[in-house]
Write a protein that holds these residues in place. Structure first.
Motif, PDB file in Angstrom:
ATOM      1  N   SER A 230       0.927  -1.663  -0.170  1.00 55.78           N
ATOM      2  CA  SER A 230       0.213  -0.038  -0.069  1.00 55.78           C
ATOM      3  C   SER A 230       0.712   1.785   0.230  1.00 55.78           C
ATOM      4  O   SER A 230       2.267   0.967   0.224  1.00 55.78           O
ATOM      5  N   PRO A 231      -0.062   2.512  -0.004  1.00 58.07           N
ATOM      6  CA  PRO A 231       1.904   3.555  -0.185  1.00 58.07           C
ATOM      7  C   PRO A 231       1.978   3.818   1.150  1.00 58.07           C
ATOM      8  O   PRO A 231       0.940   3.819   2.217  1.00 58.07           O
ATOM      9  N   SER A 232       2.699   4.260   1.378  1.00 52.83           N
ATOM     10  CA  SER A 232       3.658   4.518   2.490  1.00 52.83           C
ATOM     11  C   SER A 232       2.589   5.835   2.931  1.00 52.83           C
ATOM     12  O   SER A 232       2.770   5.184   4.423  1.00 52.83           O
ATOM     13  N   LEU A 233       2.426   6.581   3.144  1.00 52.79           N
ATOM     14  CA  LEU A 233       0.781   7.163   3.354  1.00 52.79           C
ATOM     15  C   LEU A 233      -0.851   7.010   4.069  1.00 52.79           C
ATOM     16  O   LEU A 233      -0.967   7.379   4.678  1.00 52.79           O
ATOM     17  N   SER A 234      -1.047   5.691   3.751  1.00 58.03           N
ATOM     18  CA  SER A 234      -1.949   5.740   3.799  1.00 58.03           C
ATOM     19  C   SER A 234      -1.646   4.534   5.207  1.00 58.03           C
ATOM     20  O   SER A 234      -0.835   4.651   6.026  1.00 58.03           O
TER      21      SER A 234
ATOM     22  N   LEU B 180       1.642  -7.785  -5.885  1.00 54.18           N
ATOM     23  CA  LEU B 180       2.801  -7.645  -6.926  1.00 54.18           C
ATOM     24  C   LEU B 180       3.271  -9.034  -6.614  1.00 54.18           C
ATOM     25  O   LEU B 180       3.637  -8.653  -5.175  1.00 54.18           O
ATOM     26  N   ALA B 181       4.601  -9.262  -8.298  1.00 57.71           N
ATOM     27  CA  ALA B 181       5.613 -10.290  -7.351  1.00 57.71           C
ATOM     28  C   ALA B 181       6.832  -9.121  -6.788  1.00 57.71           C
ATOM     29  O   ALA B 181       6.815  -8.423  -6.509  1.00 57.71           O
ATOM     30  N   LEU B 182       7.049 -10.188  -5.604  1.00 59.94           N
ATOM     31  CA  LEU B 182       8.003  -9.373  -5.124  1.00 59.94           C
ATOM     32  C   LEU B 182       8.966  -8.543  -5.907  1.00 59.94           C
ATOM     33  O   LEU B 182       9.241  -6.863  -5.369  1.00 59.94           O
ATOM     34  N   SER B 183       9.668  -8.946  -6.814  1.00 53.03           N
ATOM     35  CA  SER B 183      10.112  -8.274  -7.321  1.00 53.03           C
ATOM     36  C   SER B 183       9.889  -6.894  -8.629  1.00 53.03           C
ATOM     37  O   SER B 183      10.920  -6.066  -9.197  1.00 53.03           O
ATOM     38  N   GLU B 184       8.754  -7.161  -8.697  1.00 56.18           N
ATOM     39  CA  GLU B 184       8.313  -6.232  -8.656  1.00 56.18           C
ATOM     40  C   GLU B 184       7.956  -4.713  -8.120  1.00 56.18           C
ATOM     41  O   GLU B 184       7.695  -3.452  -8.751  1.00 56.18           O
TER      42      GLU B 184
ATOM     43  N   LEU C 260       9.482  -0.395  -2.382  1.00 53.70           N
ATOM     44  CA  LEU C 260       9.554  -0.435  -0.940  1.00 53.70           C
ATOM     45  C   LEU C 260      11.349   0.137  -0.293  1.00 53.70           C
ATOM     46  O   LEU C 260      11.101  -0.173   0.832  1.00 53.70           O
ATOM     47  N   ARG C 261      12.494  -0.399  -0.814  1.00 56.15           N
ATOM     48  CA  ARG C 261      13.430   0.333  -0.436  1.00 56.15           C
ATOM     49  C   ARG C 261      13.490   1.068   0.095  1.00 56.15           C
ATOM     50  O   ARG C 261      13.913   2.325   0.746  1.00 56.15           O
ATOM     51  N   GLU C 262      12.975   1.952  -0.860  1.00 55.08           N
ATOM     52  CA  GLU C 262      13.068   3.554  -0.505  1.00 55.08           C
ATOM     53  C   GLU C 262      10.993   4.173  -0.548  1.00 55.08           C
ATOM     54  O   GLU C 262      11.695   5.433   0.161  1.00 55.08           O
TER      55      GLU C 262
ATOM     56  N   ASP D  82      13.982 -13.369   4.286  1.00 57.92           N
ATOM     57  CA  ASP D  82      15.677 -11.406   4.473  1.00 57.92           C
ATOM     58  C   ASP D  82      15.725 -10.233   4.153  1.00 57.92           C
ATOM     59  O   ASP D  82      15.623  -9.948   4.870  1.00 57.92           O
ATOM     60  N   VAL D  83      15.188 -10.058   2.938  1.00 62.47           N
ATOM     61  CA  VAL D  83      15.581  -9.009   2.341  1.00 62.47           C
ATOM     62  C   VAL D  83      14.087  -8.205   2.824  1.00 62.47           C
ATOM     63  O   VAL D  83      14.229  -6.806   2.946  1.00 62.47           O
ATOM     64  N   PHE D  84      12.884  -8.449   3.663  1.00 65.27           N
ATOM     65  CA  PHE D  84      11.954  -7.432   4.183  1.00 65.27           C
ATOM     66  C   PHE D  84      11.227  -8.329   5.326  1.00 65.27           C
ATOM     67  O   PHE D  84      10.239  -9.131   5.310  1.00 65.27           O
TER      68      PHE D  84
END
Length: 303
Positions: free
Chosen positions: A104-108, A178-182, A187-189, A204-206
């Motif tokens: 979801s959007p980070s501000l939701s 979404l597929a995680l790669s998509e 997510l990282r930013e 591990d990555v999230f």
């Protein structure tokens, strides 16, 4: 001794996520099959089944292979009323494993899968749950979430992962599957936050994204990528390809690509992958070919 040109069939259009994954994989296949050149052939016709038919028509010499993706392939077979194709394809091994992420959007104000179910409930003033095209793994995960939660969701299938991701970032969708790669860059930013993931345990990555099982839902889906061959391939050719796949799995550069792009290096052997594909076919048969979804007309961009 040169092996000649090996054709890697891709049942998706150029520029699609499946195509990107196949093109990223091809140099590793060439590296671990010395003497072989790799040609990619995109055959998206008939919802991707053209690639399956081309594989079945190919000589069983190991020089024509299919870039296989499950659960996409079982869904394609069901949509084309050719479920029996799965029993004729020679699954070799899968080496890429990836979950679907609900974001979801980070501000939701959404923070959990239960929040998502309330926000996307079609019985209320819902915002859409965006997914890539109908039949994609993320779209199938959304349909399974709908079935398992017994909640009619306002699922909107966009033409591409890019379009679905843009919709959720713009706030016109409450969330996206979404597929995680998509979703990994957003997510990282911090542009998107994870509500749940279809992995059986935290990745591990999230590590902060909870598995869907934590919400009391039995939704577990792994997108598997690997190679399939024509039936009847002789043991020497089969073993050469299996040795190459094992070499790719141990390749430090392939593992670095996995870490960077949100998938896991895995070894799913022929029997296990075929079993997973048939299980996916059985699970999806209750949802296909009449899934409850709407498709929006939007500009399609690769992604």
């Amino acid at each position: 001794m040169a092996l000649g040109k090996l054709t890697l069939l891709v049942g998706a259009a150029s520029g699609s996520p499946e195509d990107h994954a196949a093109r990223a994989f091809a140099p590793f296949l060439a590296r671990h099959l010395p003497g072989a050149g790799i040609i990619l052939a995109n055959l998206p016709a008939n919802d991707g089944l053209a690639a399956c038919h081309a594989l079945l028509d190919a000589a069983p010499d190991g020089m024509t292979l299919l870039w296989g993706t499950t659960p996409t392939l079982p869904a394609q077979c069901l949509a084309g009323d050719e479920a029996g194709l799965l029993d004729r394809i020679g699954f070799l091994a899968a080496v890429r494993k990836e979950p679907v992420a609900f974001v979801s959007p980070s501000l939701s104000r959404l923070a959990t899968t239960r929040d998502l179910l309330r926000a996307a409930d079609a019985r209320g003033p819902a915002l859409p749950l965006a997914t890539p095209r109908a039949g994609s793994p993320a779209h199938l995960a959304a349909l399974q979430l709908q079935a398992l939660s017994r909640t009619p969701l306002a699922i909107v299938a966009f033409p591409s992962a890019f379009a679905a991701r843009q919709a959720v970032r713009a706030g016109t969708a409450c969330a996206a599957a979404l597929a995680l790669s998509e979703a990994i860059d957003d997510l990282r930013e911090g542009r998107l936050v994870g509500l749940g993931i279809t992995a059986s345990s935290r990745v591990d990555v999230f590590p902060d994204i909870a598995p869907m099982a934590d919400a009391g839902l039995g939704l577990s889906m792994a997108i598997l990528h690997g190679l399939a061959a024509p039936p009847g391939m002789a043991d020497p050719a089969s073993q050469r390809l299996l040795d190459a796949l094992q070499g790719i799995g141990a390749d430090p550069e392939f593992r670095a690509e996995a870490d960077a792009n949100g998938f896991q290096v895995a070894w799913i052997d022929s029997a296990a992958w075929a079993t997973a594909a048939r299980a996916a076919r059985d699970e999806l048969s209750a949802l296909w070919p009449n899934p409850v979804h709407r498709t929006v007309e939007a500009a399609s961009q690769p992604g």
